[in-house]
Design an enzyme around this catalytic site. Structure first.
Site, PDB file in Angstrom:
ATOM      1  CG  ASN A  11       6.272  -3.734   5.950  1.00 23.29           C
ATOM      2  OD1 ASN A  11       5.830  -4.228   6.992  1.00 23.29           O
ATOM      3  ND2 ASN A  11       7.532  -3.327   5.811  1.00 23.29           N
ATOM      4  CD1 TRP A  12      -0.506  -3.028   6.751  1.00 16.13           C
ATOM      5  CD2 TRP A  12      -1.689  -3.850   8.487  1.00 16.13           C
ATOM      6  NE1 TRP A  12      -1.824  -3.086   6.377  1.00 16.13           N
ATOM      7  CE2 TRP A  12      -2.575  -3.585   7.413  1.00 16.13           C
ATOM      8  CE3 TRP A  12      -2.205  -4.366   9.669  1.00 16.13           C
ATOM      9  CZ2 TRP A  12      -3.949  -3.825   7.507  1.00 16.13           C
ATOM     10  CZ3 TRP A  12      -3.566  -4.602   9.763  1.00 16.13           C
ATOM     11  CH2 TRP A  12      -4.436  -4.331   8.690  1.00 16.13           C
ATOM     12  CG  HIS A  95      11.967  -3.424   5.675  1.00 12.06           C
ATOM     13  ND1 HIS A  95      12.378  -2.240   6.248  1.00 12.06           N
ATOM     14  CD2 HIS A  95      10.931  -3.121   4.864  1.00 12.06           C
ATOM     15  CE1 HIS A  95      11.599  -1.264   5.796  1.00 12.06           C
ATOM     16  NE2 HIS A  95      10.713  -1.774   4.961  1.00 12.06           N
ATOM     17  CD  GLU A  97      11.246   0.386   8.508  1.00 15.04           C
ATOM     18  OE1 GLU A  97      10.459  -0.467   8.917  1.00 15.04           O
ATOM     19  OE2 GLU A  97      10.909   1.333   7.766  1.00 15.04           O
ATOM     20  CD  GLU A 165      10.727  -1.389   0.912  1.00 14.44           C
ATOM     21  OE1 GLU A 165       9.532  -1.099   0.774  1.00 14.44           O
ATOM     22  OE2 GLU A 165      11.222  -1.718   1.998  1.00 14.44           O
ATOM     23  N   GLY A 171       9.054   6.272   4.070  1.00 14.12           N
ATOM     24  CA  GLY A 171       8.374   7.094   5.071  1.00 14.12           C
ATOM     25  C   GLY A 171       8.706   8.572   4.994  1.00 14.12           C
ATOM     26  CB  SER A 210       7.283   7.799  -0.409  1.00 16.15           C
ATOM     27  OG  SER A 210       7.947   8.094   0.810  1.00 16.15           O
ATOM     28  N   GLY A 231       4.275   0.804   2.608  1.00 17.16           N
ATOM     29  CA  GLY A 231       4.246   0.924   4.059  1.00 17.16           C
ATOM     30  C   GLY A 231       3.012   1.687   4.511  1.00 17.16           C
ATOM     31  N   GLY A 232       3.204   2.952   4.875  1.00 14.62           N
ATOM     32  CA  GLY A 232       2.145   3.768   5.475  1.00 14.62           C
ATOM     33  C   GLY A 232       0.814   3.724   4.740  1.00 14.62           C
TER      34      GLY A 232
HETATM   35  P1  13P Z   1       6.433   3.754   3.143  1.00 13.19           P
HETATM   36  O1  13P Z   1       5.510   3.305   2.027  1.00 13.19           O
HETATM   37  O2  13P Z   1       5.724   4.145   4.386  1.00 13.19           O
HETATM   38  O3  13P Z   1       7.431   4.745   2.649  1.00 13.19           O
HETATM   39  O4  13P Z   1       7.285   2.433   3.561  1.00 13.19           O
HETATM   40  C1  13P Z   1       7.879   1.668   2.591  1.00 13.19           C
HETATM   41  C2  13P Z   1       8.354   0.419   3.208  1.00 13.19           C
HETATM   42  O5  13P Z   1       9.294   0.410   3.983  1.00 13.19           O
HETATM   43  C3  13P Z   1       7.645  -0.827   2.869  1.00 13.19           C
HETATM   44  O6  13P Z   1       8.348  -1.938   3.294  1.00 13.19           O
END
Ligand code: 13P
Length: 247
Positions: A11-12, A95, A97, A165, A171, A210, A231-232
């Site tokens: 997930n960018w 998600h 977010e 998640e 993050g 993470s 994510g990252g």
């Molecule tokens: P991170 O891998 O950066 O913790 O993000 C996870 C995420 O929200 C993937 O959708």
């Protein structure tokens, strides 16, 4: 019923411009003819260009959200059909977010899932508790409640996955213990079987939060973990491939 085929999706989020396509190409070049299905979910502006860059490779492309309606006066929004038209075959929905930042309720997420299905997209539906909810001992109730509320009956018989998640792991570099992950994934599995019967056993349950090359193997081999939403660490091909190799 066979075990679900693993899915590892990157997930960018709101990251990536034209030059980032190099990373997607490098991921495609580094994929062995193996294991999991692998996807990158770039910002919508890159979907079409990424689809062209990855043509002929097994790397899948996903969106990060879609509107619950098929078309209309929704300035700034994107329909599921637009994502599919640009080259996506999957879409992340619900998600945290978006749940937290845009007040998306389970009902809204379920409506978006229905819209994705109408456009032929495979949804990756996200659930997860906050730290406060975990500390209060409510993690399982929150997560299974989100699964029940966010997955519409129309998913029966279709391809989809659920991503667990924990909000506090996204993050932050923090991850739950393997035992905690397994406990939640088993609860999600039981809820899926309650809702969809035998077919609920074939749904991949991804872990996200993470995930990095150094912890991927342990997480990906945990009971009922059917892949990862990254994510990252999905922004750099080398890291993302390191995670994929953890399978
Ligand atoms: P991170 O891998 O950066 O913790 O993000 C996870 C995420 O929200 C993937 O959708």
């Amino acid at each position: 019923m066979t075990a679900p085929q693993p899915l590892i999706a990157g997930n960018w989020k709101m990251n990536g411009l034209g030059p980032s396509l190099v990373e997607a190409r490098a991921v495609a070049a580094g994929l062995q003819a193996t294991m999991a299905r692998v996807a990158i979910c770039p910002p919508a502006t890159l979907i079409h260009r990424m689809a062209e860059a990855l043509a002929g490779t097994p790397l899948l492309i996903g969106g990060q959200d879609n509107h619950w309606d098929d078309a209309g006066a929704f300035t700034g929004d994107l329909s599921a059909a637009m994502l599919a038209d640009a080259g996506a075959s999957l879409v992340i929905l619900g998600h945290s977010e978006r749940r937290a930042g845009y007040r998306e309720t389970d009902e809204v997420v379920a409506a978006k899932v229905r819209a994705a299905l109408r456009a032929g997209l495979e949804p990756i539906v996200c659930v997860g508790e906050t730290l406060e909810q975990r500390k209060a001992g409510d993690a399982l109730a929150v997560v299974t409640g989100q699964v029940r509320g966010s997955l519409p009956a129309e998913l029966a018989g279709g391809a989809f996955s659920v991503a667990y998640e924990p909000v506090w792991a996204i993050g932050t570099g923090l991850t739950p213990t393997t035992i905690e992950i397994e406990e939640v994934h088993r609860a999600i599995r039981a809820t899926l079987v309650e809702m969809f019967g035998e077919a609920g056993k074939a749904v991949a349950i991804l872990y996200g939060g993470s995930v990095k090359p150094s912890n991927a193997a342990e997480i990906l081999h945990a009971d009922e973990v059917g892949g990862a939403l990254v994510g990252g660490a999905s922004l750099k091909a080398e890291d993302f491939l390191g995670i994929i190799r953890g399978l």
